[in-house]
Design a protein around this motif. Structure first.
Motif, mmCIF file in Angstrom:
data_model
loop_
_atom_site.group_PDB
_atom_site.id
_atom_site.type_symbol
_atom_site.label_atom_id
_atom_site.label_comp_id
_atom_site.label_asym_id
_atom_site.label_seq_id
_atom_site.Cartn_x
_atom_site.Cartn_y
_atom_site.Cartn_z
ATOM 1 N N TYR A 4 0.819 -1.205 0.000
ATOM 2 C CA TYR A 4 0.000 0.000 0.000
ATOM 3 C C TYR A 4 0.854 1.256 0.000
ATOM 4 O O TYR A 4 1.868 1.332 0.682
ATOM 5 C CB TYR A 4 -0.930 0.024 1.216
ATOM 6 C CG TYR A 4 -2.097 -0.907 1.061
ATOM 7 C CD1 TYR A 4 -3.263 -0.475 0.444
ATOM 8 C CD2 TYR A 4 -2.030 -2.222 1.499
ATOM 9 C CE1 TYR A 4 -4.334 -1.325 0.276
ATOM 10 C CE2 TYR A 4 -3.104 -3.081 1.331
ATOM 11 C CZ TYR A 4 -4.247 -2.623 0.726
ATOM 12 O OH TYR A 4 -5.302 -3.465 0.553
ATOM 13 N N SER A 5 0.400 2.226 -0.762
ATOM 14 C CA SER A 5 1.051 3.531 -0.825
ATOM 15 C C SER A 5 0.064 4.585 -0.343
ATOM 16 O O SER A 5 -0.963 4.810 -0.969
ATOM 17 C CB SER A 5 1.484 3.825 -2.266
ATOM 18 O OG SER A 5 2.011 5.126 -2.368
ATOM 19 N N SER A 6 0.393 5.224 0.784
ATOM 20 C CA SER A 6 -0.488 6.240 1.362
ATOM 21 C C SER A 6 -0.415 7.538 0.580
ATOM 22 O O SER A 6 0.601 7.862 -0.029
ATOM 23 C CB SER A 6 -0.093 6.508 2.820
ATOM 24 O OG SER A 6 -0.372 5.390 3.621
ATOM 25 N N GLY A 31 -4.595 -2.292 -7.142
ATOM 26 C CA GLY A 31 -5.355 -1.067 -7.311
ATOM 27 C C GLY A 31 -6.478 -0.834 -6.318
ATOM 28 O O GLY A 31 -7.183 0.159 -6.417
ATOM 29 N N THR A 32 -6.669 -1.731 -5.334
ATOM 30 C CA THR A 32 -7.718 -1.500 -4.349
ATOM 31 C C THR A 32 -7.330 -0.342 -3.422
ATOM 32 O O THR A 32 -6.153 -0.035 -3.251
ATOM 33 C CB THR A 32 -8.015 -2.752 -3.506
ATOM 34 O OG1 THR A 32 -6.819 -3.163 -2.849
ATOM 35 C CG2 THR A 32 -8.557 -3.874 -4.367
ATOM 36 N N ILE A 33 -8.335 0.281 -2.838
ATOM 37 C CA ILE A 33 -8.134 1.447 -1.978
ATOM 38 C C ILE A 33 -8.424 1.059 -0.531
ATOM 39 O O ILE A 33 -9.431 0.401 -0.254
ATOM 40 C CB ILE A 33 -9.077 2.601 -2.375
ATOM 41 C CG1 ILE A 33 -9.033 2.878 -3.877
ATOM 42 C CG2 ILE A 33 -8.775 3.859 -1.564
ATOM 43 C CD1 ILE A 33 -7.682 3.138 -4.441
ATOM 44 N N ARG A 34 -7.544 1.490 0.376
ATOM 45 C CA ARG A 34 -7.749 1.262 1.811
ATOM 46 C C ARG A 34 -7.995 2.613 2.480
ATOM 47 O O ARG A 34 -7.211 3.539 2.330
ATOM 48 C CB ARG A 34 -6.511 0.607 2.426
ATOM 49 C CG ARG A 34 -6.628 0.372 3.928
ATOM 50 C CD ARG A 34 -5.352 -0.154 4.516
ATOM 51 N NE ARG A 34 -4.340 0.912 4.492
ATOM 52 C CZ ARG A 34 -3.039 0.697 4.638
ATOM 53 N NH1 ARG A 34 -2.573 -0.524 4.767
ATOM 54 N NH2 ARG A 34 -2.196 1.711 4.621
ATOM 55 N N LEU A 35 -9.097 2.724 3.213
ATOM 56 C CA LEU A 35 -9.393 3.902 4.015
ATOM 57 C C LEU A 35 -9.246 3.488 5.474
ATOM 58 O O LEU A 35 -9.952 2.593 5.939
ATOM 59 C CB LEU A 35 -10.817 4.401 3.741
ATOM 60 C CG LEU A 35 -11.335 5.527 4.643
ATOM 61 C CD1 LEU A 35 -10.482 6.782 4.507
ATOM 62 C CD2 LEU A 35 -12.787 5.823 4.321
ATOM 63 N N VAL A 53 -10.451 14.593 2.584
ATOM 64 C CA VAL A 53 -10.497 13.128 2.557
ATOM 65 C C VAL A 53 -11.179 12.655 1.283
ATOM 66 O O VAL A 53 -10.703 11.731 0.609
ATOM 67 C CB VAL A 53 -11.203 12.572 3.816
ATOM 68 C CG1 VAL A 53 -11.427 11.062 3.692
ATOM 69 C CG2 VAL A 53 -10.396 12.894 5.063
ATOM 70 N N ALA A 54 -12.287 13.301 0.920
ATOM 71 C CA ALA A 54 -13.002 12.920 -0.309
ATOM 72 C C ALA A 54 -12.106 13.111 -1.530
ATOM 73 O O ALA A 54 -12.068 12.249 -2.418
ATOM 74 C CB ALA A 54 -14.274 13.752 -0.443
ATOM 75 N N GLN A 55 -11.374 14.207 -1.590
ATOM 76 C CA GLN A 55 -10.470 14.446 -2.716
ATOM 77 C C GLN A 55 -9.356 13.408 -2.752
ATOM 78 O O GLN A 55 -8.970 12.928 -3.826
ATOM 79 C CB GLN A 55 -9.888 15.858 -2.643
ATOM 80 C CG GLN A 55 -10.911 16.929 -2.916
ATOM 81 C CD GLN A 55 -10.404 18.328 -2.608
ATOM 82 O OE1 GLN A 55 -9.325 18.510 -2.047
ATOM 83 N NE2 GLN A 55 -11.195 19.329 -2.957
ATOM 84 N N SER A 56 -8.857 13.024 -1.589
ATOM 85 C CA SER A 56 -7.836 11.991 -1.531
ATOM 86 C C SER A 56 -8.372 10.656 -2.037
ATOM 87 O O SER A 56 -7.688 9.929 -2.757
ATOM 88 C CB SER A 56 -7.320 11.843 -0.101
ATOM 89 O OG SER A 56 -6.333 10.848 -0.024
ATOM 90 N N LEU A 57 -9.612 10.328 -1.670
ATOM 91 C CA LEU A 57 -10.223 9.093 -2.163
ATOM 92 C C LEU A 57 -10.385 9.128 -3.682
ATOM 93 O O LEU A 57 -10.165 8.115 -4.355
ATOM 94 C CB LEU A 57 -11.582 8.863 -1.492
ATOM 95 C CG LEU A 57 -11.517 8.321 -0.069
ATOM 96 C CD1 LEU A 57 -12.877 8.436 0.603
ATOM 97 C CD2 LEU A 57 -11.037 6.876 -0.081
#
Length: 83
Positions: A4-6, A31-35, A53-57
């Motif tokens: 994972y890359s933050s 390519g999956t996203i971790r929140l 946070v929304a923009q980061s997602l």
């Protein structure tokens, strides 16, 4: 080493000052996203922080789509059916 890359541009902490943090990360393998909400089970955000946070997602989603597209197996012509 983590897959994972933050999002290093995201620096959001809890509005109540309890030290909780939000992390958005992309799995570089699929390519999956971790929140993640770190140090607690919930986080309270000011509206501007919630928007960050929304923009980061959204950035992570675009990055994840790109990774997933590059990982798709190419069509193998030897396995295609012909009439």
């Amino acid at each position: 080493m983590s897959a994972y890359s933050s999002d290093l541009d995201l620096n959001v902490t809890d509005a109540t000052g309890n030290g909780a943090e939000v992390d958005v990360a992309t799995n570089l393998l699929n390519g999956t996203i971790r929140l993640s909400v770190l140090w607690t089970q919930e986080v309270y955000l000011h509206p501007d922080e919630a928007e960050r946070v929304a923009q980061s997602l959204l950035r992570a989603a675009e990055h994840g789509r790109h990774i997933a597209e590059t990982r798709k197996p190419e069509a193998d012509p030897s396995t295609s059916a012909s009439d």
